[in-house]
Design a protein around this motif. Structure first.
Motif, short mmCIF file in Angstrom:
data_model
loop_
_atom_site.label_atom_id
_atom_site.label_comp_id
_atom_site.label_asym_id
_atom_site.label_seq_id
_atom_site.Cartn_x
_atom_site.Cartn_y
_atom_site.Cartn_z
N TRP A 1 0.83 -1.20 0.00
CA TRP A 1 0.00 0.00 0.00
C TRP A 1 0.86 1.26 0.00
CZ3 TRP A 1 -0.88 4.16 3.24
CH2 TRP A 1 -2.02 4.92 2.97
N LYS A 2 1.91 1.25 0.81
CA LYS A 2 2.78 2.43 0.89
C LYS A 2 3.52 2.66 -0.43
CE LYS A 2 3.35 2.81 5.85
NZ LYS A 2 4.28 2.96 6.96
N ILE A 3 3.89 1.59 -1.11
CA ILE A 3 4.53 1.73 -2.43
C ILE A 3 3.55 2.35 -3.42
CG2 ILE A 3 5.42 0.42 -4.41
CD1 ILE A 3 6.66 -1.54 -2.31
N SER A 4 2.31 1.87 -3.41
CA SER A 4 1.28 2.42 -4.30
C SER A 4 1.00 3.88 -3.98
CB SER A 4 -0.03 1.62 -4.17
OG SER A 4 0.16 0.30 -4.59
N LEU A 5 0.99 4.23 -2.70
CA LEU A 5 0.76 5.62 -2.30
C LEU A 5 1.89 6.52 -2.82
CD1 LEU A 5 -0.82 7.76 -0.69
CD2 LEU A 5 0.54 7.10 1.32
N LYS A 6 3.13 6.05 -2.69
CA LYS A 6 4.26 6.86 -3.18
C LYS A 6 4.19 7.07 -4.69
CE LYS A 6 7.49 5.66 0.47
NZ LYS A 6 8.69 4.89 0.85
N LYS A 7 3.79 6.02 -5.42
CA LYS A 7 3.66 6.16 -6.88
C LYS A 7 2.55 7.15 -7.23
CE LYS A 7 5.37 1.59 -8.13
NZ LYS A 7 5.02 0.25 -8.63
N ALA A 8 1.42 7.03 -6.55
CA ALA A 8 0.30 7.95 -6.81
C ALA A 8 0.69 9.37 -6.46
CB ALA A 8 -0.94 7.50 -6.02
N ALA B 1 3.69 10.66 -6.54
CA ALA B 1 4.61 11.14 -7.57
C ALA B 1 3.82 11.56 -8.82
CB ALA B 1 5.63 10.07 -7.92
N ASN B 2 2.78 10.79 -9.17
CA ASN B 2 1.95 11.14 -10.33
C ASN B 2 1.19 12.44 -10.10
OD1 ASN B 2 2.72 8.90 -11.79
ND2 ASN B 2 1.01 7.65 -11.11
N LYS B 3 0.83 12.70 -8.86
CA LYS B 3 0.12 13.93 -8.53
C LYS B 3 0.96 15.14 -8.93
CE LYS B 3 -1.64 16.55 -4.58
NZ LYS B 3 -1.83 16.59 -3.13
N TYR B 4 2.25 15.08 -8.68
CA TYR B 4 3.13 16.20 -8.97
C TYR B 4 3.66 16.19 -10.40
CZ TYR B 4 2.70 17.61 -4.19
OH TYR B 4 2.19 18.05 -3.01
N SER B 5 3.31 15.15 -11.16
CA SER B 5 3.69 15.15 -12.57
C SER B 5 2.66 15.88 -13.42
CB SER B 5 3.90 13.72 -13.08
OG SER B 5 2.65 13.04 -13.11
N GLY B 6 1.57 16.35 -12.77
CA GLY B 6 0.60 17.19 -13.46
C GLY B 6 -0.75 16.55 -13.70
N ASP B 7 -0.91 15.26 -13.41
CA ASP B 7 -2.18 14.58 -13.66
C ASP B 7 -3.00 14.51 -12.37
OD1 ASP B 7 -4.28 13.17 -14.67
OD2 ASP B 7 -3.09 11.44 -15.33
N HIS B 8 -3.71 15.59 -12.07
CA HIS B 8 -4.46 15.68 -10.82
C HIS B 8 -5.66 14.72 -10.80
CE1 HIS B 8 -5.52 17.43 -7.00
NE2 HIS B 8 -6.77 17.56 -7.41
N SER B 9 -6.30 14.50 -11.96
CA SER B 9 -7.45 13.59 -12.00
C SER B 9 -7.03 12.16 -11.66
CB SER B 9 -8.13 13.64 -13.36
OG SER B 9 -7.25 13.19 -14.36
N MET B 10 -5.83 11.79 -12.07
CA MET B 10 -5.30 10.47 -11.75
C MET B 10 -5.09 10.35 -10.23
SD MET B 10 -4.46 7.68 -13.17
CE MET B 10 -3.35 6.34 -13.33
N TRP B 11 -4.63 11.43 -9.60
CA TRP B 11 -4.44 11.44 -8.14
C TRP B 11 -5.76 11.24 -7.42
CZ3 TRP B 11 -1.97 10.55 -3.93
CH2 TRP B 11 -2.40 11.10 -2.73
#
Length: 142
Positions: free
Chosen positions: A78-85, A87-97
């Motif tokens: 779960w913590k690995i998935s949270l870190k990946k999500a 990181a995606n949040k700050y790559s610009g894809d807020h809807s994915m977050w």
């Protein structure tokens, strides 16, 4: 917190033990030089101790031990998935977050339900804490 008289008593006891050791009073104790027998726990309930020994000899573990392994594994994933999500949040894809965070919150709830069950069946003193969404996010922000 210990008060003055308890601290004084502890100091006296420790001094007596050290003096006894210096005088060699612990040198001729029965069993000296032999391995300790750690196959039984003198503080455990004899029925539980027997049960755990039988389970161990047959390659089984108590339910709470298996549940502990499962919880720790799920928390790690779960913590690995949270870190990946995150990181995606700050790559610009807020809807994915937003989508990922809803899935992660659902998984967090499942993990916490397992922790609650675990805490009900585990021997006293071995309980664990569940996860907290805000706290986990604060760790990522640091």
């Amino acid at each position: 917190m210990l008060d003055r008289s308890e601290t004084d008593l502890i100091n006296v006891v420790e001094q007596r033990i050290w003096h006894s050791m210096e005088d060699g009073q612990f040198e001729n104790l029965p069993g000296k030089g032999k391995p300790l027998k750690l196959d039984t726990n003198p503080h455990a309930d004899p029925a539980e101790d027997t049960l755990y020994r039988i389970l161990s000899k047959n390659g089984c573990a108590p339910e709470w031990i298996e549940l502990n392994k499962e919880i720790r594994s799920r928390i790690s994933e779960w913590k690995i998935s949270l870190k990946k999500a995150w990181a995606n949040k700050y790559s610009g894809d807020h809807s994915m977050w937003v989508e990922s965070s809803e899935i992660l919150k659902s998984q967090l709830k499942e993990i916490n339900n397992k922790v609650f069950r675990y805490n009900l069946i585990v021997p006293f003193g071995r309980q664990m804490s569940g996860l907290n969404w805000e706290k986990e996010l604060s760790y990522l922000e640091e």
